[in-house]
Design a protein around this motif. Structure first.
Motif, PDB file in Angstrom:
ATOM      1  N   ARG A  60      99.362  12.040  42.575  1.00 58.56           N
ATOM      2  CA  ARG A  60      99.565  11.866  43.928  1.00 58.56           C
ATOM      3  C   ARG A  60     100.344  10.681  44.313  1.00 58.56           C
ATOM      4  O   ARG A  60     101.048  10.879  45.276  1.00 58.56           O
ATOM      5  CB  ARG A  60      97.994  11.743  44.572  1.00 58.56           C
ATOM      6  CG  ARG A  60      97.762  11.478  46.085  1.00 58.56           C
ATOM      7  CD  ARG A  60      98.518  12.332  46.939  1.00 58.56           C
ATOM      8  NE  ARG A  60      97.983  13.861  46.801  1.00 58.56           N
ATOM      9  CZ  ARG A  60      98.414  14.657  47.404  1.00 58.56           C
ATOM     10  NH1 ARG A  60      99.695  14.703  48.198  1.00 58.56           N
ATOM     11  NH2 ARG A  60      97.573  15.790  47.458  1.00 58.56           N
ATOM     12  N   LEU A  61     100.208   9.770  43.580  1.00 62.40           N
ATOM     13  CA  LEU A  61     100.957   8.518  44.025  1.00 62.40           C
ATOM     14  C   LEU A  61     102.439   8.872  43.627  1.00 62.40           C
ATOM     15  O   LEU A  61     103.227   8.481  44.302  1.00 62.40           O
ATOM     16  CB  LEU A  61     100.394   7.290  42.631  1.00 62.40           C
ATOM     17  CG  LEU A  61     101.382   6.119  42.932  1.00 62.40           C
ATOM     18  CD1 LEU A  61     101.410   5.587  44.232  1.00 62.40           C
ATOM     19  CD2 LEU A  61     100.668   4.878  41.783  1.00 62.40           C
ATOM     20  N   ARG A  62     102.774   9.526  42.530  1.00 64.59           N
ATOM     21  CA  ARG A  62     104.310  10.018  42.359  1.00 64.59           C
ATOM     22  C   ARG A  62     104.784  10.577  43.363  1.00 64.59           C
ATOM     23  O   ARG A  62     105.938  10.380  44.004  1.00 64.59           O
ATOM     24  CB  ARG A  62     104.296  10.738  41.053  1.00 64.59           C
ATOM     25  CG  ARG A  62     105.787  11.106  40.703  1.00 64.59           C
ATOM     26  CD  ARG A  62     105.989  11.667  39.457  1.00 64.59           C
ATOM     27  NE  ARG A  62     105.405  10.929  38.577  1.00 64.59           N
ATOM     28  CZ  ARG A  62     105.319  11.050  37.376  1.00 64.59           C
ATOM     29  NH1 ARG A  62     105.465  12.273  36.880  1.00 64.59           N
ATOM     30  NH2 ARG A  62     105.062  10.016  36.589  1.00 64.59           N
ATOM     31  N   ALA A  63     104.052  11.579  43.941  1.00 69.25           N
ATOM     32  CA  ALA A  63     104.551  12.531  45.023  1.00 69.25           C
ATOM     33  C   ALA A  63     104.862  11.707  46.524  1.00 69.25           C
ATOM     34  O   ALA A  63     105.681  11.709  47.029  1.00 69.25           O
ATOM     35  CB  ALA A  63     103.342  13.695  45.577  1.00 69.25           C
ATOM     36  N   CYS A  64     103.785  10.631  46.570  1.00 69.88           N
ATOM     37  CA  CYS A  64     104.112   9.771  47.757  1.00 69.88           C
ATOM     38  C   CYS A  64     105.150   8.770  47.695  1.00 69.88           C
ATOM     39  O   CYS A  64     105.918   8.593  48.611  1.00 69.88           O
ATOM     40  CB  CYS A  64     102.826   8.803  47.886  1.00 69.88           C
ATOM     41  SG  CYS A  64     101.470   9.856  48.478  1.00 69.88           S
ATOM     42  N   GLU A 116     108.490  11.048  48.095  1.00 72.19           N
ATOM     43  CA  GLU A 116     108.611  11.341  49.525  1.00 72.19           C
ATOM     44  C   GLU A 116     109.094   9.944  50.370  1.00 72.19           C
ATOM     45  O   GLU A 116     109.789  10.038  51.216  1.00 72.19           O
ATOM     46  CB  GLU A 116     107.190  11.835  50.194  1.00 72.19           C
ATOM     47  CG  GLU A 116     107.437  12.132  51.650  1.00 72.19           C
ATOM     48  CD  GLU A 116     105.918  12.211  52.366  1.00 72.19           C
ATOM     49  OE1 GLU A 116     105.874  12.074  53.462  1.00 72.19           O
ATOM     50  OE2 GLU A 116     105.020  13.072  51.442  1.00 72.19           O
ATOM     51  N   ALA A 117     108.476   8.733  50.035  1.00 71.19           N
ATOM     52  CA  ALA A 117     109.135   7.568  50.696  1.00 71.19           C
ATOM     53  C   ALA A 117     110.597   7.051  50.348  1.00 71.19           C
ATOM     54  O   ALA A 117     111.079   6.745  51.134  1.00 71.19           O
ATOM     55  CB  ALA A 117     108.214   6.446  50.122  1.00 71.19           C
ATOM     56  N   THR A 118     111.030   7.577  49.093  1.00 69.24           N
ATOM     57  CA  THR A 118     112.179   7.181  48.790  1.00 69.24           C
ATOM     58  C   THR A 118     113.406   8.271  49.467  1.00 69.24           C
ATOM     59  O   THR A 118     114.342   8.044  49.623  1.00 69.24           O
ATOM     60  CB  THR A 118     112.468   7.399  47.266  1.00 69.24           C
ATOM     61  OG1 THR A 118     112.120   8.698  46.668  1.00 69.24           O
ATOM     62  CG2 THR A 118     111.845   6.322  46.755  1.00 69.24           C
ATOM     63  N   ARG A 119     112.867   9.628  49.928  1.00 70.37           N
ATOM     64  CA  ARG A 119     113.428  10.660  50.501  1.00 70.37           C
ATOM     65  C   ARG A 119     113.709   9.936  52.047  1.00 70.37           C
ATOM     66  O   ARG A 119     114.549  10.313  52.763  1.00 70.37           O
ATOM     67  CB  ARG A 119     113.017  11.914  50.476  1.00 70.37           C
ATOM     68  CG  ARG A 119     113.192  12.339  49.205  1.00 70.37           C
ATOM     69  CD  ARG A 119     112.895  14.139  49.197  1.00 70.37           C
ATOM     70  NE  ARG A 119     111.447  14.407  49.588  1.00 70.37           N
ATOM     71  CZ  ARG A 119     110.482  14.523  48.767  1.00 70.37           C
ATOM     72  NH1 ARG A 119     110.672  14.398  47.436  1.00 70.37           N
ATOM     73  NH2 ARG A 119     109.258  14.639  49.251  1.00 70.37           N
TER      74      ARG A 119
END
Length: 94
Positions: free
Chosen positions: A83-87, A90-93
């Protein structure tokens, strides 16, 4: 009928624990104008869906993670990490 046996005497808090608790009680978070992501442990009981973060930030996204406060980073560390990786991705995009 005899009265219940007294429980063990609690150990006094370590000096480090005393300082930590004092710092936590005194801390006043400043308003944050950007976006906050909260990974919320599903087993923790709190009536506030965002655990109170909306009081300092207008944009809060909450993602549930399995387990309690400690279980989310021990027993369910893989799910929490995913979940942290997905967040973070998303933040870097953004």
């Amino acid at each position: 009928m005899r009265p219940p046996e007294p429980g063990p005497t609690p150990r006094p808090a370590s000096p480090l624990a005393v300082h930590y608790e004092r710092a936590v009680r005194r801390y006043i978070p400043a308003p944050y104008p950007d976006h906050i992501v909260v990974l919320r442990s599903v087993e923790e009981e709190d009536r506030r869906p965002d655990l109170g973060w909306s009081s300092i930030c207008p944009r809060v996204t909450v993602h549930p993670v399995p387990g309690g406060h400690v279980g989310a980073i021990t027993r369910y560390v893989r799910a929490t990490g995913e979940r942290l990786r997905a967040c973070l991705e998303e933040a870097t995009r953004a």
